[in-house]
Design a protein around this motif. Structure first.
Motif, PDB file in Angstrom:
ATOM      1  N   PRO A   8       0.617  -1.296   0.072  1.00  0.00           N
ATOM      2  CA  PRO A   8       0.055  -0.052  -0.130  1.00  0.00           C
ATOM      3  C   PRO A   8       0.637   1.152  -0.074  1.00  0.00           C
ATOM      4  O   PRO A   8       0.320   2.445  -0.286  1.00  0.00           O
ATOM      5  CB  PRO A   8      -0.960   0.009   1.359  1.00  0.00           C
ATOM      6  CG  PRO A   8      -0.048  -0.979   2.141  1.00  0.00           C
ATOM      7  CD  PRO A   8       0.720  -1.896   1.474  1.00  0.00           C
ATOM      8  N   SER A  16       6.478  -0.931   2.758  1.00  0.00           N
ATOM      9  CA  SER A  16       5.139  -1.335   3.308  1.00  0.00           C
ATOM     10  C   SER A  16       5.290  -2.354   4.536  1.00  0.00           C
ATOM     11  O   SER A  16       4.757  -2.477   5.562  1.00  0.00           O
ATOM     12  CB  SER A  16       4.276  -2.179   2.222  1.00  0.00           C
ATOM     13  OG  SER A  16       3.884  -1.251   1.440  1.00  0.00           O
ATOM     14  N   TYR A  57      -3.697   0.499   5.353  1.00  0.00           N
ATOM     15  CA  TYR A  57      -4.321  -0.472   4.349  1.00  0.00           C
ATOM     16  C   TYR A  57      -5.644  -0.300   3.952  1.00  0.00           C
ATOM     17  O   TYR A  57      -6.424  -1.000   3.314  1.00  0.00           O
ATOM     18  CB  TYR A  57      -4.236  -1.956   4.935  1.00  0.00           C
ATOM     19  CG  TYR A  57      -2.514  -2.620   5.108  1.00  0.00           C
ATOM     20  CD1 TYR A  57      -2.347  -3.326   4.143  1.00  0.00           C
ATOM     21  CD2 TYR A  57      -1.686  -2.094   5.850  1.00  0.00           C
ATOM     22  CE1 TYR A  57      -0.998  -4.117   4.070  1.00  0.00           C
ATOM     23  CE2 TYR A  57      -0.506  -2.591   5.972  1.00  0.00           C
ATOM     24  CZ  TYR A  57      -0.193  -3.462   4.826  1.00  0.00           C
ATOM     25  OH  TYR A  57       0.857  -4.222   4.877  1.00  0.00           O
TER      26      TYR A  57
END
Length: 579
Positions: A8, A16, A57
């Protein structure tokens, strides 16, 4: 339906992963460095995981909180449902005095402290791990060793090192059951693979205990019964975990091991002139923890002859005779039978549940349903994840079988209902913080798993390639060293290991099992276990000395496990994983 994205943050798997690991960093720093209580550390990590899930997320707030609720419920049932009822059975034996009979029967098997260490810390400690876990084996076996004449520091060290091989199947198989439930791998496969790794430790540890008590001389003089005991435990652990019952693995292994040890010790008296050489020595620096391999003498002169087992004046079924200032308790055959009765009841109950017709009948008491309001898809396949399905198997659950075993035990031992009820209440009170901690840790695990944080870290770790199999036990070791629980370590890293395995071409069962098998070696280093050992032996404040004494053995055995798992991932020992 929410479907997480693996990268993300700007499409970077590395960045991430760093963000996804923040909840674990919070947990480990607060617990391992700042020494904040486990449940508070887990709660802070849970809050961090929810923030990452929502802000990074894009997981809806409602679903993130809902996943935490599902995880907490799973921590209560079936995990703590197993632990509470297992410890209740043990608590009843303590309240009725039958545990003291069992303790004395173990202590009378040998007057050689080297073999007493194997009997009490390894065999009986494994039985306690099977039934209770959560620090009980270290606390109880270390106190028993002191009663047999061991100096406190040596007793604590021996108890810590002994609490290894049985841990993966402790508390009636709770760690492997949790690992199976969270990863979606069949329990039989997970148990089978763990049962082809930890037995190697079981074969080594009794000989190591002999060395801790009496150095090279102890190994030279008593290696045969010690190794026979370890090998018997290893064989029984392998057979039971692979072909009989996950829940009974450590119970069967512990009883079989002590039986073989007794046979070998008695046979040794017939072919060894003078019988087993007694453990002697002045105790040297056993109390300081430096250790020179000399045996603890428990106050004896240390000039020769067997170190006397300290007598016990505590009460329990049996009669006592007094000599000087010591009171020796003689237990009747009936008292001894009653002392072993609870374990026989547990074995019988679980054996009956394996009968196909009974198993089918019990399975009718399972309620399987999708957790309401929680719709999550796998980040790779896009299919609904299995962990959003809750299995309320109240009737065939291991905890329910233990509750039934406790009721039967109470009836057979004529335990008054009030006594049994008070024992249950006391058990709940003793475990209140453990219950809260496990529920919070499982809530953390579920948020990380369902939001995609675990999958991100797993895909990143998969980049380790061939080194992954070698390093996989280290994750479990780290998890247990910090949390003190193989169950918690499996909850935190189980799915991560499986994800990494699938993306690296390894068998998921191998790395999942490696997490649990490696984790058992972190048990002796965990702050909780060190504190328990120190408190039980009157060594409060000397936890750093205990840590220095056992850290080398923990790392050495961890290296053995890393090599084993790596070889099992290759054709060299790949055959070990075949059914």
């Amino acid at each position: 339906m929410f479907q997480p994205v693996l990268d993300p943050l700007g499409g970077s798997l590395g960045w991430s992963s760093l963000v996804a690991a923040l909840p674990l960093v919070v947990f480990f720093v607060m617990l391992g460095i700042l020494r904040i209580q486990a449940w508070l550390s887990a709660l802070a990590a849970l809050a961090a995981s929810v923030v990452v899930a929502v802000a990074v997320y894009g997981m809806p707030v409602g679903q993130s909180l809902n996943s935490a609720l599902l995880g907490a419920l799973f921590g209560l049932f079936p995990i703590m449902w197993i632990v509470v009822n297992a410890l209740w059975v043990y608590q009843m034996t303590v309240d009725t005095g039958h545990f003291e009979v069992l303790r004395r029967s173990f202590g009378k098997l040998s007057d050689d402290q080297r073999l007493q260490a194997v009997i009490v810390a390894f065999c009986f400690g494994a039985l306690l791990e099977a039934l209770a876990g959560f620090g009980a084996p270290v606390a109880i076996s270390s106190v028993m060793l002191i009663a047999l004449g061991f100096k406190p520091f040596k007793a604590a060290t021996v108890a810590l090192v002994a609490n290894t091989a049985p841990v993966a199947f402790g508390a009636m198989g709770t760690p492997v059951i949790t690992l199976s439930e969270l990863t979606g791998l069949p329990l039989a496969d997970v148990s089978s693979t763990v049962g082809r790794q930890t037995p190697l430790l079981a074969a080594i540890v009794p000989v190591l205990l002999v060395y801790l008590v009496d150095g090279r001389r102890g190994v030279r003089q008593t290696w045969l019964p010690a190794f026979a005991c370890g090998l018997a435990f290893a064989v029984a652990q392998f057979v039971t975990s692979n072909y009989l019952s996950v829940e009974l693995t450590d119970v069967v292994a512990a009883l079989f091991a002590v039986g073989v040890l007794v046979v070998v010790m008695r046979a040794g008296r017939t072919y060894t002139p003078g019988g087993p050489a007694p453990a002697t020595g002045s105790g040297g620096d056993a109390e300081s923890g430096a250790g020179d391999g000399s045996a603890a003498t428990g106050g004896s002169s240390g000039t020769g002859g067997p170190a006397p087992a300290a007598s016990d004046s505590r009460t329990g079924p049996g009669t006592g005779t007094t000599t000087g200032t010591d009171t020796e308790v003689h237990d009747s055959t009936g008292a001894a039978v009653k002392a072993y009765l609870p374990y026989g009841v547990i074995i019988l109950v679980f054996a009956v549940t394996q009968i196909p017709s009974v198993k089918t009948l019990l399975e009718k008491g399972s309620v399987l349903f999708d957790w309401p309001g929680l719709d999550v898809a796998d980040p790779v396949s896009g299919k609904p994840v299995a962990s959003t399905v809750f299995n309320f198997n109240w009737l065939p659950a291991t905890g329910t079988m233990l509750l039934l075993s406790g009721v039967v035990t109470a009836v057979l031992l004529a335990v008054a209902p009030g006594v049994a009820a008070r024992a249950y209440g006391r058990t709940l009170h003793q475990l209140r913080w453990a219950i809260l901690t496990v529920a919070t840790v499982l809530a953390l695990a579920y948020v990380m798993n369902l939001s995609g944080q675990t999958s991100t870290i797993g895909h990143f770790i998969a980049g380790a390639g061939a080194a992954l199999a070698f390093l996989s036990p280290v994750l479990g070791w780290l998890g247990v060293a910090v949390t003190g629980s193989d169950t918690s370590a499996n909850a935190l890293f189980g799915i991560l290991q499986v994800t990494a395995a699938k993306n690296s071409g390894y068998q998921p069962e191998l790395l999942a099992a490696a997490n649990s098998s490696g984790g058992v070696l972190g048990k002796m280093l965990s702050p909780q276990n060190l504190a328990i050992a120190a408190a039980a032996t009157g060594l409060g404040g000397r936890e750093p000395e205990l840590l220095r004494k056992v850290v080398g053995w923990s790392l050495a055995l961890l290296l053995v496990m890393c090599v084993l798992v790596y070889l099992q991932s290759t054709p060299v020992l790949g055959w070990m994983l075949l059914s």
